[in-house]
Design an enzyme around this catalytic site. Structure first.
Site, PDB file in Angstrom:
ATOM      1  N   CYS A   7       0.828  -1.200   0.000  1.00 10.33           N
ATOM      2  CA  CYS A   7       0.000   0.000   0.000  1.00 10.33           C
ATOM      3  C   CYS A   7       0.864   1.252   0.000  1.00 10.33           C
ATOM      4  O   CYS A   7       1.730   1.413   0.852  1.00 10.33           O
ATOM      5  CB  CYS A   7      -0.897  -0.009   1.234  1.00 10.33           C
ATOM      6  SG  CYS A   7      -1.867   1.486   1.378  1.00 10.33           S
ATOM      7  N   CYS A  13      -0.830   6.603   6.601  1.00 13.33           N
ATOM      8  CA  CYS A  13      -2.090   6.216   7.234  1.00 13.33           C
ATOM      9  C   CYS A  13      -1.859   5.671   8.638  1.00 13.33           C
ATOM     10  O   CYS A  13      -2.494   6.092   9.603  1.00 13.33           O
ATOM     11  CB  CYS A  13      -2.793   5.198   6.343  1.00 13.33           C
ATOM     12  SG  CYS A  13      -4.015   4.207   7.169  1.00 13.33           S
ATOM     13  N   CYS A  16      -2.143   0.040   9.195  1.00 14.22           N
ATOM     14  CA  CYS A  16      -1.595  -1.320   9.062  1.00 14.22           C
ATOM     15  C   CYS A  16      -0.148  -1.324   9.545  1.00 14.22           C
ATOM     16  O   CYS A  16       0.775  -1.248   8.753  1.00 14.22           O
ATOM     17  CB  CYS A  16      -1.641  -1.774   7.609  1.00 14.22           C
ATOM     18  SG  CYS A  16      -3.296  -1.988   6.985  1.00 14.22           S
ATOM     19  N   CYS A  90      -8.328   0.445  -0.167  1.00 13.04           N
ATOM     20  CA  CYS A  90      -7.533   0.030   0.984  1.00 13.04           C
ATOM     21  C   CYS A  90      -7.459  -1.490   0.973  1.00 13.04           C
ATOM     22  O   CYS A  90      -8.437  -2.162   0.655  1.00 13.04           O
ATOM     23  CB  CYS A  90      -8.217   0.562   2.245  1.00 13.04           C
ATOM     24  SG  CYS A  90      -7.718  -0.273   3.746  1.00 13.04           S
ATOM     25  N   GLN A 214     -18.674  -7.494  15.032  1.00  9.67           N
ATOM     26  CA  GLN A 214     -17.304  -7.876  14.683  1.00  9.67           C
ATOM     27  C   GLN A 214     -17.003  -7.470  13.246  1.00  9.67           C
ATOM     28  O   GLN A 214     -17.820  -7.705  12.359  1.00  9.67           O
ATOM     29  CB  GLN A 214     -17.139  -9.390  14.846  1.00  9.67           C
ATOM     30  CG  GLN A 214     -17.245  -9.861  16.283  1.00  9.67           C
ATOM     31  CD  GLN A 214     -15.968  -9.629  17.078  1.00  9.67           C
ATOM     32  OE1 GLN A 214     -14.956  -9.156  16.559  1.00  9.67           O
ATOM     33  NE2 GLN A 214     -16.017  -9.956  18.357  1.00  9.67           N
ATOM     34  N   TYR A 243     -20.642  -8.970  28.498  1.00  4.86           N
ATOM     35  CA  TYR A 243     -20.206  -8.007  27.476  1.00  4.86           C
ATOM     36  C   TYR A 243     -20.725  -8.509  26.122  1.00  4.86           C
ATOM     37  O   TYR A 243     -19.960  -8.686  25.173  1.00  4.86           O
ATOM     38  CB  TYR A 243     -18.672  -7.888  27.454  1.00  4.86           C
ATOM     39  CG  TYR A 243     -18.045  -7.632  28.805  1.00  4.86           C
ATOM     40  CD1 TYR A 243     -17.859  -6.322  29.265  1.00  4.86           C
ATOM     41  CD2 TYR A 243     -17.644  -8.681  29.632  1.00  4.86           C
ATOM     42  CE1 TYR A 243     -17.281  -6.075  30.505  1.00  4.86           C
ATOM     43  CE2 TYR A 243     -17.072  -8.446  30.867  1.00  4.86           C
ATOM     44  CZ  TYR A 243     -16.881  -7.153  31.301  1.00  4.86           C
ATOM     45  OH  TYR A 243     -16.303  -6.919  32.527  1.00  4.86           O
ATOM     46  N   GLU A 264     -24.994  -6.516  29.028  1.00  6.19           N
ATOM     47  CA  GLU A 264     -24.338  -5.530  28.155  1.00  6.19           C
ATOM     48  C   GLU A 264     -24.727  -4.133  28.643  1.00  6.19           C
ATOM     49  O   GLU A 264     -25.859  -3.899  29.047  1.00  6.19           O
ATOM     50  CB  GLU A 264     -24.807  -5.779  26.707  1.00  6.19           C
ATOM     51  CG  GLU A 264     -24.629  -4.653  25.735  1.00  6.19           C
ATOM     52  CD  GLU A 264     -23.175  -4.265  25.465  1.00  6.19           C
ATOM     53  OE1 GLU A 264     -22.343  -5.164  25.254  1.00  6.19           O
ATOM     54  OE2 GLU A 264     -22.890  -3.055  25.494  1.00  6.19           O
ATOM     55  N   ASP A 312     -16.380 -11.369  26.970  1.00  2.00           N
ATOM     56  CA  ASP A 312     -15.728 -10.753  25.811  1.00  2.00           C
ATOM     57  C   ASP A 312     -15.630  -9.245  26.048  1.00  2.00           C
ATOM     58  O   ASP A 312     -16.288  -8.462  25.371  1.00  2.00           O
ATOM     59  CB  ASP A 312     -16.577 -11.071  24.559  1.00  2.00           C
ATOM     60  CG  ASP A 312     -15.961 -10.563  23.276  1.00  2.00           C
ATOM     61  OD1 ASP A 312     -14.791 -10.124  23.296  1.00  2.00           O
ATOM     62  OD2 ASP A 312     -16.643 -10.601  22.238  1.00  2.00           O
ATOM     63  N   CYS A 339      -9.449  -8.952  23.098  1.00  2.00           N
ATOM     64  CA  CYS A 339      -8.788  -8.272  21.983  1.00  2.00           C
ATOM     65  C   CYS A 339      -7.549  -7.527  22.479  1.00  2.00           C
ATOM     66  O   CYS A 339      -6.989  -6.720  21.761  1.00  2.00           O
ATOM     67  CB  CYS A 339      -9.760  -7.324  21.281  1.00  2.00           C
ATOM     68  SG  CYS A 339     -10.488  -6.111  22.382  1.00  2.00           S
TER      69      CYS A 339
HETATM   70  N1  SAH Z   1     -19.509 -10.168  22.495  1.00  2.00           N
HETATM   71  C1  SAH Z   1     -19.875  -9.179  21.526  1.00  2.00           C
HETATM   72  C2  SAH Z   1     -19.374  -7.758  21.855  1.00  2.00           C
HETATM   73  C3  SAH Z   1     -17.963  -7.619  22.341  1.00  2.00           C
HETATM   74  S1  SAH Z   1     -17.376  -5.950  22.368  1.00  2.00           S
HETATM   75  C4  SAH Z   1     -19.481  -9.601  20.141  1.00  2.00           C
HETATM   76  O1  SAH Z   1     -18.622 -10.463  19.957  1.00  2.00           O
HETATM   77  O2  SAH Z   1     -20.029  -9.060  19.177  1.00  2.00           O
HETATM   78  C5  SAH Z   1     -17.464  -5.545  24.064  1.00  2.00           C
HETATM   79  C6  SAH Z   1     -18.834  -5.094  24.526  1.00  2.00           C
HETATM   80  O3  SAH Z   1     -18.749  -4.786  25.930  1.00  2.00           O
HETATM   81  C7  SAH Z   1     -19.371  -3.827  23.864  1.00  2.00           C
HETATM   82  O4  SAH Z   1     -20.629  -4.120  23.296  1.00  2.00           O
HETATM   83  C8  SAH Z   1     -19.502  -2.817  25.023  1.00  2.00           C
HETATM   84  O5  SAH Z   1     -20.638  -1.984  24.891  1.00  2.00           O
HETATM   85  C9  SAH Z   1     -19.636  -3.716  26.222  1.00  2.00           C
HETATM   86  N2  SAH Z   1     -19.236  -3.163  27.519  1.00  2.00           N
HETATM   87  C10 SAH Z   1     -18.227  -2.301  27.796  1.00  2.00           C
HETATM   88  N3  SAH Z   1     -18.129  -2.091  29.123  1.00  2.00           N
HETATM   89  C11 SAH Z   1     -19.091  -2.836  29.722  1.00  2.00           C
HETATM   90  C12 SAH Z   1     -19.493  -3.047  31.071  1.00  2.00           C
HETATM   91  N4  SAH Z   1     -18.869  -2.452  32.067  1.00  2.00           N
HETATM   92  N5  SAH Z   1     -20.515  -3.888  31.304  1.00  2.00           N
HETATM   93  C13 SAH Z   1     -21.159  -4.518  30.279  1.00  2.00           C
HETATM   94  N6  SAH Z   1     -20.825  -4.356  28.989  1.00  2.00           N
HETATM   95  C14 SAH Z   1     -19.808  -3.526  28.700  1.00  2.00           C
END
Ligand code: SAH
Length: 381
Positions: A7, A13, A16, A90, A214, A243, A264, A312, A339
């Protein structure tokens, strides 16, 4: 220039960070980092890479502005600045989305619409956001504008649809604040139903302009597949999806479980999660809008049962109240999707000192060419 770098905007940018390496070398680099941070807990399985690590992003965002000569440009902000680097195509973004953004930029001129000026807070188009369902083929275009007034709105929409009949919905989002956030509060649907649908692991999910989804659908199936394999859910199990975003993991887990509870913080995501459960005719799932830590503390205080906890969290990782309550609730299994291996290591340290043992660590390359590392970890009591 390094022969690996495909690129021309690599340096400018900054998106990457690993493009100077071959894809094989990138995977080795990520493996090394994962082993360095997580190796003390368990053997780290070989990272799962992509067969075709290009154009994997299903969500593309472009900022609009002008260059020094006054020409309209669209692209990304140079990392940690507010300067737009013009981007027409991109390597990691969906190609169709990039085409649509270029078309919109050309249309602006013929419709005499101005790009927004962040300093003067004048003009019209601030950002364009495109989301594409890779398996459904549906495409959403969000035009983020500095004001609600949209001159010749109908003909603009028609002109865009004529050039890209594959677009299934167009939304105008109004963002008139001085902010680095892309989307504002208010949205107006200009065409279609304002959302797209996408299939993942055999289920259908609705994606709205704002909700988290995602960004690499191919690897998401790999990641969620591993999470289910690690969770080994039994048909009477009570599963917590913490989450949970729009409920993707919990909905996929519901097939194997007695009951699933998703928690969430974002209320729009919870609304979408409830809709998604309905859309897939799932009855053994409930979603709660709450802080995951507080929710878990309540469960632990009420001495409720949880057999499997899938978590997550965002980059910052989980919090101590959440982790303490996991230990109190004492589920048979914890599956941690992360992540950010740094906060993952911190949280695994706590769980390892408190009756849990790490049994599997599987990195999955969700973000080729960038430095980001995603891992899924299995812990047992
Ligand atoms: N498991 C989902 C989202 C993961 S991203 C998937 O794979 O699509 C992480 C998520 O945590 C986000 O949606 C964010 O809004 C939420 N989050 C962040 N802080 C939080 C908290 N203190 N309690 C509950 N959820 C939370």
């Amino acid at each position: 220039m390094d022969k690996n770098i495909k690129c021309p905007l690599y340096k400018k940018c900054g998106g990457c960070q690993l493009q100077n390496l071959t894809y094989e070398q990138q995977l080795e680099f990520k493996m090394k980092k994962a082993v360095k941070l997580l190796g003390r807990f368990h053997f780290v399985d070989k990272i799962i890479g992509m067969d075709k690590p290009y154009h994997y992003r299903n969500k593309v965002q472009a900022a609009f502005g002008r260059d020094k000569k006054g020409q309209i440009i669209s692209g990304v902000y140079q990392s940690s600045t507010h300067r737009i680097v013009p981007v027409d195509c991109c390597l990691i973004e969906d190609e169709k989305a990039d085409e649509i953004i270029v078309t919109i930029r050309k249309l602006l001129k013929s419709f005499k619409l101005k790009p927004f000026d962040d300093n003067k807070m004048t003009g019209f188009l601030r950002h364009v956001l495109v989301k594409r369902g890779f398996s459904s083929g549906e495409i959403m275009v969000v035009l983020v504008t500095g004001s609600e007034e949209f001159k010749s709105k109908r003909s603009f929409v028609n002109a865009l649809l004529q050039r890209h009949p594959e677009i299934t919905t167009i939304v105008q989002n109004i963002n008139n604040r001085r902010t680095s956030l892309v989307l504002g509060e208010k949205s107006v649907v200009l065409y279609g139903d304002g959302v797209i649908r996408e299939q993942l692991c055999g289920y259908t999910f609705t994606i709205s302009p704002k909700a988290f989804y995602q960004i690499n659908p191919v690897q998401t199936e790999v990641l969620y597949g591993k999470a289910m394999e690690f969770a080994q859910i039994d048909k009477n199990d009570i599963v917590i999806d913490a989450y949970c975003g729009t409920g993707t993991i919990g909905i996929i887990a519901s097939k194997y479980a007695g009951h699933v509870y998703g928690v969430e913080l974002n209320k729009d995501a919870v609304k979408d999660a409830k809709k998604n459960a309905k859309l897939n005719n799932i009855e053994n799932i409930d979603f709660v809008c709450a802080d995951a830590g507080k929710y878990m503390v309540n469960l632990a205080e009420e001495k409720l049962r949880a057999d499997v906890v899938i978590m997550d969290p965002p980059r910052a990782g989980s919090d101590i109240n959440f982790l303490r309550s996991v230990v109190k609730l004492s589920p048979r299994k914890v599956v941690y999707i992360s992540c950010n291996p740094e906060t993952l290591a911190r949280d695994l340290m706590f769980l390892s000192k408190n009756k849990y043992k790490v049994r599997k660590i599987q990195p999955v390359d969700m973000f080729p060419h960038t430095e980001h590392i995603e891992c899924v970890v299995m812990l047992t009591r």
